[in-house]
Design a protein around this motif. Sequence first.
Motif, PDB file in Angstrom:
ATOM      1  N   ASN A  52       0.831  -1.194   0.000  1.00 53.72           N
ATOM      2  CA  ASN A  52       0.000   0.000   0.000  1.00 53.72           C
ATOM      3  C   ASN A  52       0.867   1.246   0.000  1.00 53.72           C
ATOM      4  OD1 ASN A  52       0.110   1.382   2.800  1.00 53.72           O
ATOM      5  ND2 ASN A  52      -0.207  -0.784   3.358  1.00 53.72           N
ATOM      6  N   VAL A  53       0.270   2.342  -0.467  1.00 46.14           N
ATOM      7  CA  VAL A  53       0.869   3.671  -0.331  1.00 46.14           C
ATOM      8  C   VAL A  53      -0.087   4.469   0.536  1.00 46.14           C
ATOM      9  CG1 VAL A  53       1.565   5.777  -1.514  1.00 46.14           C
ATOM     10  CG2 VAL A  53       2.035   3.562  -2.561  1.00 46.14           C
ATOM     11  N   SER A  54       0.439   5.019   1.609  1.00 45.51           N
ATOM     12  CA  SER A  54      -0.393   5.719   2.586  1.00 45.51           C
ATOM     13  C   SER A  54       0.163   7.108   2.868  1.00 45.51           C
ATOM     14  CB  SER A  54      -0.421   4.920   3.903  1.00 45.51           C
ATOM     15  OG  SER A  54      -1.084   3.684   3.723  1.00 45.51           O
ATOM     16  N   ILE A  55      -0.730   7.968   3.344  1.00 43.96           N
ATOM     17  CA  ILE A  55      -0.321   9.294   3.823  1.00 43.96           C
ATOM     18  C   ILE A  55      -0.660   9.362   5.312  1.00 43.96           C
ATOM     19  CG2 ILE A  55      -0.670  11.790   3.656  1.00 43.96           C
ATOM     20  CD1 ILE A  55       0.629  10.649   1.134  1.00 43.96           C
ATOM     21  N   PHE A  56       0.339   9.673   6.120  1.00 45.33           N
ATOM     22  CA  PHE A  56       0.150   9.862   7.556  1.00 45.33           C
ATOM     23  C   PHE A  56       0.283  11.346   7.888  1.00 45.33           C
ATOM     24  CE2 PHE A  56       0.055   5.737   9.807  1.00 45.33           C
ATOM     25  CZ  PHE A  56       0.224   4.886   8.731  1.00 45.33           C
ATOM     26  N   ASP A  57      -0.539  11.799   8.813  1.00 40.93           N
ATOM     27  CA  ASP A  57      -0.497  13.190   9.274  1.00 40.93           C
ATOM     28  C   ASP A  57      -0.307  13.144  10.791  1.00 40.93           C
ATOM     29  OD1 ASP A  57      -0.788  15.861   9.769  1.00 40.93           O
ATOM     30  OD2 ASP A  57      -2.769  16.053   8.847  1.00 40.93           O
ATOM     31  N   VAL A  58       0.946  13.274  11.211  1.00 40.30           N
ATOM     32  CA  VAL A  58       1.296  13.086  12.631  1.00 40.30           C
ATOM     33  C   VAL A  58       2.161  14.246  13.119  1.00 40.30           C
ATOM     34  CG1 VAL A  58       1.097  10.573  12.540  1.00 40.30           C
ATOM     35  CG2 VAL A  58       3.279  11.648  12.000  1.00 40.30           C
ATOM     36  N   GLU A  59       2.435  14.269  14.418  1.00 38.54           N
ATOM     37  CA  GLU A  59       3.146  15.396  15.033  1.00 38.54           C
ATOM     38  C   GLU A  59       4.657  15.348  14.838  1.00 38.54           C
ATOM     39  OE1 GLU A  59       1.772  18.084  16.421  1.00 38.54           O
ATOM     40  OE2 GLU A  59      -0.125  17.190  15.762  1.00 38.54           O
ATOM     41  N   SER A  60       5.208  14.140  14.681  1.00 41.05           N
ATOM     42  CA  SER A  60       6.673  14.035  14.714  1.00 41.05           C
ATOM     43  C   SER A  60       7.146  12.722  14.104  1.00 41.05           C
ATOM     44  CB  SER A  60       7.151  14.083  16.178  1.00 41.05           C
ATOM     45  OG  SER A  60       6.647  12.945  16.864  1.00 41.05           O
ATOM     46  N   ASN A  61       8.446  12.658  13.842  1.00 46.16           N
ATOM     47  CA  ASN A  61       9.069  11.398  13.405  1.00 46.16           C
ATOM     48  C   ASN A  61       8.821  10.312  14.446  1.00 46.16           C
ATOM     49  OD1 ASN A  61      10.182  12.719  11.216  1.00 46.16           O
ATOM     50  ND2 ASN A  61      12.218  12.908  12.121  1.00 46.16           N
ATOM     51  N   GLU A  62       8.941  10.698  15.714  1.00 44.94           N
ATOM     52  CA  GLU A  62       8.793   9.719  16.793  1.00 44.94           C
ATOM     53  C   GLU A  62       7.381   9.137  16.808  1.00 44.94           C
ATOM     54  OE1 GLU A  62      10.257  12.702  17.118  1.00 44.94           O
ATOM     55  OE2 GLU A  62      12.307  12.081  17.609  1.00 44.94           O
ATOM     56  N   GLU A  63       6.373  10.010  16.624  1.00 45.18           N
ATOM     57  CA  GLU A  63       4.996   9.506  16.626  1.00 45.18           C
ATOM     58  C   GLU A  63       4.788   8.547  15.460  1.00 45.18           C
ATOM     59  OE1 GLU A  63       1.758  12.318  16.163  1.00 45.18           O
ATOM     60  OE2 GLU A  63       0.315  10.816  16.823  1.00 45.18           O
ATOM     61  N   LEU A  64       5.311   8.919  14.272  1.00 41.75           N
ATOM     62  CA  LEU A  64       5.144   8.022  13.125  1.00 41.75           C
ATOM     63  C   LEU A  64       5.818   6.680  13.397  1.00 41.75           C
ATOM     64  CD1 LEU A  64       4.069   7.592  10.271  1.00 41.75           C
ATOM     65  CD2 LEU A  64       6.282   8.394   9.413  1.00 41.75           C
ATOM     66  N   HIS A  65       7.020   6.731  13.953  1.00 41.73           N
ATOM     67  CA  HIS A  65       7.726   5.474  14.233  1.00 41.73           C
ATOM     68  C   HIS A  65       6.933   4.610  15.215  1.00 41.73           C
ATOM     69  CE1 HIS A  65      11.034   2.699  14.402  1.00 41.73           C
ATOM     70  NE2 HIS A  65      10.847   2.648  15.706  1.00 41.73           N
ATOM     71  N   THR A  66       6.370   5.237  16.233  1.00 38.36           N
ATOM     72  CA  THR A  66       5.583   4.480  17.214  1.00 38.36           C
ATOM     73  C   THR A  66       4.374   3.826  16.546  1.00 38.36           C
ATOM     74  OG1 THR A  66       6.281   5.934  19.002  1.00 38.36           O
ATOM     75  CG2 THR A  66       4.242   4.685  19.358  1.00 38.36           C
ATOM     76  N   LEU A  67       3.668   4.598  15.699  1.00 37.72           N
ATOM     77  CA  LEU A  67       2.483   4.042  15.032  1.00 37.72           C
ATOM     78  C   LEU A  67       2.862   2.897  14.096  1.00 37.72           C
ATOM     79  CD1 LEU A  67       0.421   7.258  14.166  1.00 37.72           C
ATOM     80  CD2 LEU A  67       0.193   5.726  16.133  1.00 37.72           C
ATOM     81  N   LEU A  68       3.931   3.107  13.317  1.00 43.55           N
ATOM     82  CA  LEU A  68       4.310   2.067  12.345  1.00 43.55           C
ATOM     83  C   LEU A  68       4.831   0.816  13.036  1.00 43.55           C
ATOM     84  CD1 LEU A  68       6.049   4.196   9.554  1.00 43.55           C
ATOM     85  CD2 LEU A  68       3.696   3.327   9.615  1.00 43.55           C
ATOM     86  N   SER A  69       5.615   0.996  14.085  1.00 47.39           N
ATOM     87  CA  SER A  69       6.173  -0.184  14.748  1.00 47.39           C
ATOM     88  C   SER A  69       5.111  -0.934  15.546  1.00 47.39           C
ATOM     89  CB  SER A  69       7.379   0.181  15.624  1.00 47.39           C
ATOM     90  OG  SER A  69       7.022   1.139  16.582  1.00 47.39           O
TER      91      SER A  69
END
Length: 91
Positions: A52-69
């Motif tokens: 898939n190709v997705s777009i995430f709208d988050v506060e920070s690199n750290e938040e994205l990493h937490t969500l993805l992991s």
Amino acid sequence: MLYMVEMNVNIPHDMPEEVANEIKATEKAYSQELQRSGKWAYIWRVVGEYKNVSIFDVESNEELHTLLSGLPLFPYMDIKVTALCRHPSAI
Ligand SMILES: O=C(O)C[C@H]1C=CC(=O)O1
């Protein structure tokens, strides 16, 4: 902050189907909760691939990493993250 995230899923061929189906169901619920929250803004299937190709709208690199992991399929994915910003010609 906006990110394009490409997720390529590689479930091992020897994983029992029931186990794979359970992980996929948990993944779907996790994904849909994040979509409802607005953090997972878009998701598209790449035609012909388990990707898939997705777009995430988050506060920070750290938040994205937490969500993805936290993705149940995370151990079975190759993930590519691209940070996005507004194009100067965008109207
Ligand atoms: O199917 C996929 O692309 C992997 C993953 C992302 C959301 C979801 O429900 O599964």
